[in-house]
Motif scaffolding. Structure first.
Motif, PDB file in Angstrom:
ATOM      1  N   LYS A  84       0.826  -1.206   0.000  1.00 24.31           N
ATOM      2  CA  LYS A  84       0.000   0.000   0.000  1.00 24.31           C
ATOM      3  C   LYS A  84       0.866   1.265   0.000  1.00 24.31           C
ATOM      4  O   LYS A  84       0.669   2.161  -0.821  1.00 24.31           O
ATOM      5  N   THR A  85       1.804   1.320   0.947  1.00 24.72           N
ATOM      6  CA  THR A  85       2.660   2.510   1.029  1.00 24.72           C
ATOM      7  C   THR A  85       3.548   2.623  -0.214  1.00 24.72           C
ATOM      8  O   THR A  85       3.748   3.718  -0.744  1.00 24.72           O
ATOM      9  N   THR A  86       4.038   1.497  -0.687  1.00 26.64           N
ATOM     10  CA  THR A  86       4.886   1.522  -1.889  1.00 26.64           C
ATOM     11  C   THR A  86       4.099   2.040  -3.089  1.00 26.64           C
ATOM     12  O   THR A  86       4.634   2.775  -3.925  1.00 26.64           O
TER      13      THR A  86
ATOM     14  N   LEU B  44      -3.529   9.492   1.642  1.00 26.57           N
ATOM     15  CA  LEU B  44      -3.316   9.578   3.089  1.00 26.57           C
ATOM     16  C   LEU B  44      -2.961   8.210   3.638  1.00 26.57           C
ATOM     17  O   LEU B  44      -3.752   7.269   3.545  1.00 26.57           O
ATOM     18  N   ASP B  45      -1.752   8.114   4.197  1.00 30.00           N
ATOM     19  CA  ASP B  45      -1.278   6.813   4.662  1.00 30.00           C
ATOM     20  C   ASP B  45      -1.602   6.620   6.140  1.00 30.00           C
ATOM     21  O   ASP B  45      -0.954   7.198   7.003  1.00 30.00           O
ATOM     22  N   GLU B  46      -2.602   5.838   6.418  1.00 28.76           N
ATOM     23  CA  GLU B  46      -3.060   5.528   7.776  1.00 28.76           C
ATOM     24  C   GLU B  46      -3.283   6.792   8.616  1.00 28.76           C
ATOM     25  O   GLU B  46      -2.688   6.969   9.674  1.00 28.76           O
ATOM     26  N   PRO B  47      -4.192   7.651   8.132  1.00 30.46           N
ATOM     27  CA  PRO B  47      -4.384   8.936   8.824  1.00 30.46           C
ATOM     28  C   PRO B  47      -4.986   8.814  10.220  1.00 30.46           C
ATOM     29  O   PRO B  47      -4.787   9.713  11.026  1.00 30.46           O
TER      30      PRO B  47
ATOM     31  N   GLY C 230       6.169   4.387  11.711  1.00 30.61           N
ATOM     32  CA  GLY C 230       7.187   3.667  10.949  1.00 30.61           C
ATOM     33  C   GLY C 230       6.513   2.917   9.835  1.00 30.61           C
ATOM     34  O   GLY C 230       5.554   2.168  10.027  1.00 30.61           O
ATOM     35  N   ASP C 231       6.993   3.137   8.671  1.00 35.75           N
ATOM     36  CA  ASP C 231       6.357   2.556   7.517  1.00 35.75           C
ATOM     37  C   ASP C 231       6.792   1.138   7.273  1.00 35.75           C
ATOM     38  O   ASP C 231       6.023   0.274   6.899  1.00 35.75           O
ATOM     39  N   ARG C 232       8.059   0.922   7.424  1.00 31.09           N
ATOM     40  CA  ARG C 232       8.590  -0.363   7.057  1.00 31.09           C
ATOM     41  C   ARG C 232       9.819  -0.626   7.881  1.00 31.09           C
ATOM     42  O   ARG C 232      10.334   0.263   8.503  1.00 31.09           O
TER      43      ARG C 232
ATOM     44  N   PHE D  63       2.235  10.970   5.385  1.00 25.56           N
ATOM     45  CA  PHE D  63       3.015   9.787   5.764  1.00 25.56           C
ATOM     46  C   PHE D  63       2.422   9.147   7.006  1.00 25.56           C
ATOM     47  O   PHE D  63       1.653   9.768   7.729  1.00 25.56           O
ATOM     48  N   GLN D  64       2.810   7.889   7.250  1.00 23.85           N
ATOM     49  CA  GLN D  64       2.284   7.182   8.413  1.00 23.85           C
ATOM     50  C   GLN D  64       2.650   7.919   9.701  1.00 23.85           C
ATOM     51  O   GLN D  64       1.899   7.901  10.657  1.00 23.85           O
ATOM     52  N   THR D  65       3.795   8.564   9.713  1.00 19.95           N
ATOM     53  CA  THR D  65       4.146   9.398  10.873  1.00 19.95           C
ATOM     54  C   THR D  65       4.007  10.857  10.447  1.00 19.95           C
ATOM     55  O   THR D  65       4.497  11.239   9.400  1.00 19.95           O
TER      56      THR D  65
HETATM   57 MG    MG Z   1       2.293   1.078   4.819  1.00 17.04          MG
END
Ligand code: MG
Ligand code: ATP
Length: 285
Positions: free
Chosen positions: A63-65, A186-189, A283-285, A104-106
């Motif tokens: 998903k993030t990629t 939006l990554d995990e808002p 942290g994304d990965r 971003f996730q953060t």
């Molecule tokens: Mg992700």
């Protein structure tokens, strides 16, 4: 079938239909490889203006990629066009300037600067150096609007560092709004948010979503069910399923991925929100 948020059940068509504008993001055969590992493996997706699309899938699904590839942060092959303009191969800032923004996730706000200063900097990203050199005394209308829509008006002079977790995410969304982003990724808002904050975030996404395309990467299935107009399920870098919340939840392939068995009929994907552990909050990965 993807349903439009007006509840009519019409299928969105490229080029716009029934008053929908022709803004869209089209992803074709998108691929991202890390040292031979296919993180995104031939993704096709069409995102229409007015869509509040949820992108779900287990940890590591890509998903993030996928978001990174759309926004130019990782090299990819295939095609991503925004209203016909090819984005792949463009530099990150050009993609942002074309109105494709992401979080971003953060949260990544400037903690030592005020809410207003953060928004001003984001707006400045859109202006030429000469305009930036001029002292700005008055608050730009776009910034007032962003303060209003995110509900951060009261906190305009507060340092971003003292904001609550949810407010920081809203500020980030506000920063995308002042940059005139028409596609927001939006990554995990809502990760780490209280239920009240989630509700407020969902309402915020609805407010901004009508005239824009909003993609929400999420593990929170309750949140998805409350606010998604359409859902894409990613698994092992591929689109496993796509449709309305009900269609995706009823898809045996989705149940299999989320539960490890297609036969576990008494469960739905809601009870298996994060199959390989808790939804990540940082942290994304
Ligand atoms: Mg992700
Ligand atoms: N820069 C990188 N180098 C090598 N492998 C990577 C890189 N970025 C991501 N990956 C791998 O690609 C896969 C997809 O990762 P990605 O972060 O896109 O998943 P995700 O769906 O966002 O997961 P999560 O829900 O945990 O955030 C994972 O296996 C990850 O380890």
């Amino acid at each position: 079938m993807i349903h439009l948020p007006d509840g009519s059940g019409r299928t969105p068509a490229r080029g716009g239909n029934a008053g929908m504008s022709s803004e869209y993001l089209e992803i074709r055969d998108l691929r991202v490889t890390f040292d031979g590992f296919k993180a995104v493996d031939g993704v096709n997706m069409t995102l229409m203006q007015g869509d509040l699309r949820f992108l779900i899938g287990p940890n590591g699904a890509g998903k993030t990629t996928l978001v990174d590839a759309i926004t130019g942060l990782v090299p990819a092959t295939g095609s991503v066009t925004k209203s016909g303009v090819e984005l792949l191969g463009m530099k990150v800032h050009r993609i942002a300037r074309l109105g494709v923004g992401r979080t971003f996730q953060t949260a990544s706000v400037f903690e030592d600067l005020t809410v207003l200063q953060n928004l001003d900097i984001a707006a400045g990203a859109h202006r030429g150096p000469l305009t930036l050199l001029r002292r700005r005394k008055e608050v730009l209308p776009g910034i007032e609007e962003a303060l209003e829509i995110t509900g951060l008006g009261r906190h305009r002079d507060a340092k971003a560092g003292v904001l609550a977790h949810g407010q920081k995410q809203w500020l980030e969304i506000g920063m995308l709004l002042v940059q005139n982003s028409s596609v927001l990724l939006l990554d995990e808002p809502v990760a780490g948010m209280s239920s009240e904050e989630r509700e407020e975030t969902g309402n915020l996404l609805r407010r901004i979503g009508g005239e824009r395309t909003v993609v929400v990467v999420e593990h929170d299935m309750d949140f998805m069910r409350a606010f998604a107009t359409s859902v894409t399920v990613l698994h092992a870098g591929r689109v496993l399923s796509e449709g309305s919340v009900a269609e995706v939840q009823a898809d045996p392939k989705v149940q299999e991925v989320y539960l490890g068995t297609a036969a576990a009929g008494e469960h739905d994907i809601d009870s298996a929100a994060a199959p390989s552990g808790e939804a990540t909050t940082e942290g994304d990965r």
